[in-house]
Enzyme design. Structure first.
Site, short mmCIF file in Angstrom:
data_model
loop_
_atom_site.label_atom_id
_atom_site.label_comp_id
_atom_site.label_asym_id
_atom_site.label_seq_id
_atom_site.Cartn_x
_atom_site.Cartn_y
_atom_site.Cartn_z
N TYR A 29 0.81 -1.23 0.00
CA TYR A 29 0.00 0.00 0.00
C TYR A 29 0.84 1.28 0.00
O TYR A 29 0.30 2.37 -0.09
CB TYR A 29 -0.94 0.01 1.20
CG TYR A 29 -1.96 -1.10 1.15
CD1 TYR A 29 -3.01 -1.04 0.26
CD2 TYR A 29 -1.84 -2.21 1.97
CE1 TYR A 29 -3.95 -2.06 0.19
CE2 TYR A 29 -2.77 -3.24 1.92
CZ TYR A 29 -3.82 -3.16 1.03
OH TYR A 29 -4.72 -4.17 0.96
N HIS A 34 -4.52 4.64 -0.57
CA HIS A 34 -4.94 4.02 0.68
C HIS A 34 -4.09 4.46 1.87
O HIS A 34 -4.45 4.20 3.01
CB HIS A 34 -4.90 2.49 0.56
CG HIS A 34 -5.74 1.97 -0.55
ND1 HIS A 34 -7.11 1.89 -0.45
CD2 HIS A 34 -5.43 1.53 -1.79
CE1 HIS A 34 -7.61 1.41 -1.58
NE2 HIS A 34 -6.60 1.18 -2.41
N TYR A 83 -7.32 -3.02 11.28
CA TYR A 83 -8.40 -2.77 10.31
C TYR A 83 -9.70 -2.57 11.01
O TYR A 83 -9.97 -3.09 12.04
CB TYR A 83 -8.53 -3.95 9.34
CG TYR A 83 -7.39 -4.03 8.35
CD1 TYR A 83 -7.40 -3.25 7.22
CD2 TYR A 83 -6.33 -4.89 8.55
CE1 TYR A 83 -6.37 -3.33 6.29
CE2 TYR A 83 -5.30 -4.98 7.64
CZ TYR A 83 -5.33 -4.20 6.51
OH TYR A 83 -4.31 -4.27 5.60
#
Length: 83
Positions: A29, A34, A83
């Site tokens: 990433y 993101h 997350y």
């Protein structure tokens, strides 16, 4: 009770600031949309000459800066790694 003009509710003379930058952990990433939040915090950390360290409390990385010229006494930068 009257509201506290300092903003903290505890009588602190100057309020503190928390900046949380969101991103996705992992090399795949890096440099993507993101991770814009992480990249913004990296810019601030370089400007204020602080380094991120692992922090169990925030389940990620954190740094504390004392930037001059802001109406706060310290700024806590946080990169959560969950997350």
């Amino acid at each position: 009770m009257a509201p506290n003009p300092t903003g903290s509710g505890r009588g602190d003379p100057v309020p503190r600031c928390l900046v949380v930058g969101l991103g996705n952990p992992g090399p795949e990433y890096v440099g993507t949309r993101h991770n814009v939040g992480f990249e913004v915090l990296d810019v601030l950390a370089r400007r204020w000459k602080v380094e991120f360290e692992p922090n169990k409390l925030v389940q990620g990385h954190a740094a504390t800066a004392f930037p001059p010229g802001l109406p706060v006494d310290r700024v806590r930068l946080v990169k959560p790694m969950t997350y």
